[in-house]
Scaffold this active site. Structure first.
Site, PDB file in Angstrom:
ATOM      1  N   ASP A 159     -36.485  46.593  28.532  1.00  0.00           N
ATOM      2  CA  ASP A 159     -36.271  48.015  28.205  1.00  0.00           C
ATOM      3  C   ASP A 159     -35.905  48.209  26.731  1.00  0.00           C
ATOM      4  OD1 ASP A 159     -33.723  46.994  28.114  1.00  0.00           O
ATOM      5  OD2 ASP A 159     -32.864  48.342  29.617  1.00  0.00           O
ATOM      6  N   HIS A 177     -33.597  46.568  24.984  1.00  0.00           N
ATOM      7  CA  HIS A 177     -32.214  46.333  24.552  1.00  0.00           C
ATOM      8  C   HIS A 177     -32.116  45.050  23.731  1.00  0.00           C
ATOM      9  CE1 HIS A 177     -31.583  44.003  28.490  1.00  0.00           C
ATOM     10  NE2 HIS A 177     -31.072  43.157  27.605  1.00  0.00           N
ATOM     11  N   GLU A 213     -28.012  48.935  25.637  1.00  0.00           N
ATOM     12  CA  GLU A 213     -29.014  49.528  26.518  1.00  0.00           C
ATOM     13  C   GLU A 213     -29.566  50.820  25.910  1.00  0.00           C
ATOM     14  OE1 GLU A 213     -30.102  47.817  28.799  1.00  0.00           O
ATOM     15  OE2 GLU A 213     -28.655  47.079  30.262  1.00  0.00           O
TER      16      GLU A 213
HETATM   17  C1  GLP Z   1     -29.894  39.597  28.302  1.00  0.00           C
HETATM   18  C2  GLP Z   1     -29.131  39.305  27.015  1.00  0.00           C
HETATM   19  C3  GLP Z   1     -29.946  39.618  25.790  1.00  0.00           C
HETATM   20  C4  GLP Z   1     -31.337  39.030  25.935  1.00  0.00           C
HETATM   21  C5  GLP Z   1     -32.027  39.615  27.132  1.00  0.00           C
HETATM   22  C6  GLP Z   1     -33.410  39.058  27.327  1.00  0.00           C
HETATM   23  O1  GLP Z   1     -29.743  40.876  28.753  1.00  0.00           O
HETATM   24  N1  GLP Z   1     -27.888  39.987  26.932  1.00  0.00           N
HETATM   25  O2  GLP Z   1     -29.312  39.115  24.643  1.00  0.00           O
HETATM   26  O3  GLP Z   1     -32.079  39.279  24.779  1.00  0.00           O
HETATM   27  O4  GLP Z   1     -31.255  39.305  28.280  1.00  0.00           O
HETATM   28  O5  GLP Z   1     -33.342  37.858  28.016  1.00  0.00           O
HETATM   29  P1  GLP Z   1     -34.512  36.821  28.173  1.00  0.00           P
HETATM   30  O6  GLP Z   1     -34.636  36.138  26.855  1.00  0.00           O
HETATM   31  O7  GLP Z   1     -34.072  35.897  29.246  1.00  0.00           O
HETATM   32  O8  GLP Z   1     -35.725  37.592  28.536  1.00  0.00           O
END
Ligand code: GLP
Length: 260
Positions: free
Chosen positions: A135, A137, A142
């Site tokens: 999304d 973030h 968020e």
């Molecule tokens: C979590 C973390 C973020 C990260 C996101 C994406 O929400 N707080 O810092 O960027 O997940 O995670 P992934 O790399 O596993 O897709």
């Protein structure tokens, strides 16, 4: 904003090269560490270079982006424990050199202010590793987050809790509802931002990040205001980029002397 489109293993090497160059030039550098699956290959590569090539983190410091609120100290998905397992314990950081927001603090507001102060007192972050949520973030900022936000408590969206349920036995009820996260302005104060994204699930978020209008609805778009951002993506994550061919040509034609 520099966009590099390359296979996943190559992306990890490129990010590790930037961190290694920084540490060799400035052994006391301050790193920003991210959780999630996106940086794991980078951490593997850094650990390998530490073991095989003597890359040292002994004088460096590091700050984590975020933390769940209320997970017990020993919980394996507590971000402090994840970072310890994935990178800190595999290299030679000095004791206490890696810090994160205190998700178990009684006084959350004071803990967030303390964390901001600790980053400032360390001289700020030199290189911040980032992932991106589906999304849009970054850290746990968020959609709707203030683009000027600082470290604070946030409520996770249902989307993020669903995305992260895979780390909690695929059970969304086990995923905490709250987190402490560096704000977007905190992240923007780092001197170099290196964001990694792979897979088709990130394609829309990457498109918005690089090519969309700056908006709190896609928090990562605030990075368009940062003077030194590197976006490392594989073909799948780049699949919605309108100017993908231009980014590929630009990187292929990059002069050897010009680093990230
Ligand atoms: C979590 C973390 C973020 C990260 C996101 C994406 O929400 N707080 O810092 O960027 O997940 O995670 P992934 O790399 O596993 O897709």
């Amino acid at each position: 904003m520099e966009v590099v489109i390359a296979p996943g293993a190559e992306l990890a090497r490129i990010a590790a090269d930037a961190i290694e160059a920084l540490l060799r030039a400035r052994p006391t550098a301050v790193l920003g560490l991210a959780t999630g699956s996106s940086p794991l290959a980078v951490y593997d590569e850094l650990a390998r270079r530490h073991t095989e090539q003597g890359l040292s983190f002994a004088r460096a410091r590091a700050f984590m982006l975020d933390e769940y609120v209320g997970l017990p100290a020993e919980h394996p998905e507590r971000y402090r424990n994840v970072i310890e397992k994935e990178i800190a314990s595999r290299v030679d950081f000095a004791p206490g050199a890696v810090q994160g927001p205190d998700g178990l603090a009684d006084d959350v507001i004071a803990a967030c202010a303390d964390y901001e102060r600790a980053i400032t007192d360390a001289g700020g972050v030199d290189l911040q590793i980032l992932g991106i949520g589906t999304d849009g973030h970054v850290a746990f900022n968020e959609p709707g987050s203030s683009l000027a936000s600082r470290t604070r408590i946030k409520t996770l969206t249902r989307q993020t809790r669903e995305d992260n349920a895979r780390f909690f036995d695929d059970d969304i009820t086990q995923v905490p509802e709250h987190c402490l996260t560096q704000g977007l302005a905190t992240i923007m104060a780092a001197r170099h931002l290196v964001l990694l994204a792979t897979g088709r699930g990130k394609a829309e978020a990457v498109h918005q990040l690089v090519e969309g209008p700056v908006s709190a609805m896609w928090p990562a778009t605030v990075l368009q205001h940062h003077p030194h951002v590197t976006v490392l993506v594989d073909d799948a994550a780049a699949s919605r980029l309108q100017l993908a061919d231009y980014y590929r040509e630009t990187y292929a034609a990059k002069p050897d002397w010009q680093h990230l």
